[in-house]
Write a protein that holds these residues in place. Structure first.
Motif, mmCIF file in Angstrom:
data_model
loop_
_atom_site.group_PDB
_atom_site.id
_atom_site.type_symbol
_atom_site.label_atom_id
_atom_site.label_comp_id
_atom_site.label_asym_id
_atom_site.label_seq_id
_atom_site.Cartn_x
_atom_site.Cartn_y
_atom_site.Cartn_z
ATOM 1 N N LEU A 83 0.815 -1.210 0.000
ATOM 2 C CA LEU A 83 0.000 0.000 0.000
ATOM 3 C C LEU A 83 0.853 1.266 0.000
ATOM 4 C CD1 LEU A 83 -2.941 0.962 0.039
ATOM 5 C CD2 LEU A 83 -2.778 1.052 2.539
ATOM 6 N N ASP A 84 0.692 2.080 -1.055
ATOM 7 C CA ASP A 84 1.351 3.379 -1.229
ATOM 8 C C ASP A 84 2.864 3.290 -1.417
ATOM 9 O OD1 ASP A 84 -1.088 4.718 -1.043
ATOM 10 O OD2 ASP A 84 -0.943 4.861 1.142
ATOM 11 N N LYS A 85 3.408 2.090 -1.569
ATOM 12 C CA LYS A 85 4.839 1.983 -1.883
ATOM 13 C C LYS A 85 5.075 2.426 -3.322
ATOM 14 C CE LYS A 85 6.326 -1.646 1.348
ATOM 15 N NZ LYS A 85 7.357 -0.860 2.044
ATOM 16 N N ASP A 125 10.505 3.319 -2.836
ATOM 17 C CA ASP A 125 10.536 2.179 -1.927
ATOM 18 C C ASP A 125 11.144 0.924 -2.544
ATOM 19 O OD1 ASP A 125 8.800 3.154 0.498
ATOM 20 O OD2 ASP A 125 7.694 3.747 -1.295
ATOM 21 N N VAL A 126 10.942 0.736 -3.841
ATOM 22 C CA VAL A 126 11.367 -0.505 -4.485
ATOM 23 C C VAL A 126 11.919 -0.199 -5.871
ATOM 24 C CG1 VAL A 126 10.686 -2.827 -5.210
ATOM 25 C CG2 VAL A 126 9.512 -1.746 -3.279
ATOM 26 N N LEU A 127 13.085 -0.789 -6.178
ATOM 27 C CA LEU A 127 13.674 -0.715 -7.519
ATOM 28 C C LEU A 127 13.738 -2.129 -8.078
ATOM 29 C CD1 LEU A 127 15.278 0.626 -9.860
ATOM 30 C CD2 LEU A 127 17.348 0.243 -8.485
ATOM 31 N N VAL A 128 13.111 -2.331 -9.243
ATOM 32 C CA VAL A 128 13.127 -3.637 -9.910
ATOM 33 C C VAL A 128 13.863 -3.493 -11.237
ATOM 34 C CG1 VAL A 128 11.766 -5.575 -10.760
ATOM 35 C CG2 VAL A 128 10.900 -4.179 -8.858
ATOM 36 N N PHE A 158 6.184 -10.365 -2.838
ATOM 37 C CA PHE A 158 6.751 -10.835 -1.572
ATOM 38 C C PHE A 158 8.078 -10.152 -1.274
ATOM 39 C CE2 PHE A 158 9.842 -13.956 0.202
ATOM 40 C CZ PHE A 158 9.374 -13.987 1.501
ATOM 41 N N LEU A 159 8.969 -10.091 -2.267
ATOM 42 C CA LEU A 159 10.291 -9.499 -2.054
ATOM 43 C C LEU A 159 10.221 -7.986 -1.853
ATOM 44 C CD1 LEU A 159 12.472 -11.508 -4.596
ATOM 45 C CD2 LEU A 159 12.414 -11.755 -2.105
ATOM 46 N N ALA A 160 9.156 -7.365 -2.316
ATOM 47 C CA ALA A 160 8.983 -5.918 -2.149
ATOM 48 C C ALA A 160 8.259 -5.569 -0.854
ATOM 49 C CB ALA A 160 8.193 -5.350 -3.332
ATOM 50 N N SER A 161 7.758 -6.571 -0.148
ATOM 51 C CA SER A 161 6.904 -6.332 1.009
ATOM 52 C C SER A 161 7.647 -6.537 2.325
ATOM 53 C CB SER A 161 5.708 -7.283 0.957
ATOM 54 O OG SER A 161 6.099 -8.607 1.317
ATOM 55 N N GLU A 162 6.948 -6.222 3.401
ATOM 56 C CA GLU A 162 7.518 -6.423 4.732
ATOM 57 C C GLU A 162 7.714 -7.905 5.049
ATOM 58 O OE1 GLU A 162 8.555 -3.834 6.502
ATOM 59 O OE2 GLU A 162 7.849 -2.577 4.849
ATOM 60 N N ASP A 163 7.027 -8.774 4.317
ATOM 61 C CA ASP A 163 7.131 -10.213 4.578
ATOM 62 C C ASP A 163 8.536 -10.756 4.336
ATOM 63 O OD1 ASP A 163 4.446 -10.215 5.176
ATOM 64 O OD2 ASP A 163 3.815 -11.012 3.235
ATOM 65 N N SER A 164 9.333 -10.055 3.523
ATOM 66 C CA SER A 164 10.676 -10.552 3.171
ATOM 67 C C SER A 164 11.780 -9.762 3.859
ATOM 68 C CB SER A 164 10.876 -10.479 1.659
ATOM 69 O OG SER A 164 10.890 -9.128 1.223
#
Length: 251
Positions: free
Chosen positions: A5-7, A85-88, A227-233
């Motif tokens: 959310l909002d990342k 927040d995330v670079l792919v 998953f890899l972009a989230s808090e779960d990882s």
């Protein structure tokens, strides 16, 4: 719903294939995604689809072989959204050529579209990812891990990306930044074309995959990227995640 959310996410090569699959999976989890691609038409088409879930998402047309574009991409995204927040780093182009016939131009294409953009975008993103304690997702390939024939230039660049990612995981872990690698097999438009051109070879390759199929770009590859972009990882870094139906089992 809402794992991202909002990342704010940048995905290179996001106009289709695996990049598009990841973008769709991420916006459905609440992310704002900036897709980067050299193809204007397909980029704009993908953006329309993404905006049905994430109206703030954007498309940036850029040739990643022009290194001057790379810092501009990150700056454009941060100026618009105020964060990253995330670079792919997904984009990569190469030619399949036996080693003895591989030219400097072949090497330059693979390194220039794959390794160099990955490196420079990571550098450009670092100050912003420090602030967000963000994530980097890079891409490897079974071509590099297994040494597939005619894939010398591609395999070399992909393995260089894996080495770079491990160094970054060690150096940047102190900032709360996770750096991981996906090594996928997926039913992309390129694989679809190949399946029609060489159906017998396609079936033979598919039958060697333990799970018996090519991955779906959104449901299989995209969900791992979520998953890899989230808090779960948050306690995973420096790892190569084989998202290939069991084709290569690391040990």
């Amino acid at each position: 719903m809402g794992k991202l959310l909002d990342k704010v996410v940048i995905i290179t090569g996001g106009a289709g294939g695996i990049g598009g699959g990841m973008a769709k999976a991420m916006v459905k989890e609440g992310a704002v995604v900036a897709i980067v691609d050299v193809n204007k038409e397909t980029g704009e088409e993908m953006l329309k689809e993404l905006q049905t879930h994430s109206p703030k998402s954007m498309f940036i047309q850029a040739n990643l072989m022009d290194h001057g574009n790379l810092y501009k991409i990150v700056n454009t995204v941060v100026e618009k959204y105020g964060r990253l927040d995330v670079l792919v780093n997904n984009a990569h182009a190469s030619k399949q050529v036996p080693l003895e016939n591989t030219t400097q131009a072949d090497l330059d294409l693979s390194v220039g579209t794959g390794f160099y953009p990955t490196f420079y975008l990571m550098q450009a993103a670092l100050p912003h990812l420090k602030e967000s304690k963000g994530n980097i997702i890079n891409f490897a390939s079974g071509a590099g891990l297994a040494g597939h024939e005619t894939q010398g230039a591609y395999a070399a660049a992909k393995e260089a990306i894996r080495g770079l990612s491990r160094v970054a995981a060690n150096e940047w872990g102190r900032f709360g930044i996770n750096v991981n690698i996906i090594s996928p097999i997926a039913y992309s438009p390129g694989v679809e074309a190949w399946s029609k051109a060489q159906p017998e070879y396609y079936e033979a390759v598919k039958n060697k995959i333990p799970l018996g199929r090519f991955g779906d770009v959104e449901k299989d590859i995209g969900r791992v990227a979520v998953f890899l972009a989230s808090e779960d990882s948050q306690y995973i870094t420096g790892q190569t995640i084989m998202t290939d139906g069991g084709s290569i089992m690391l040990h």
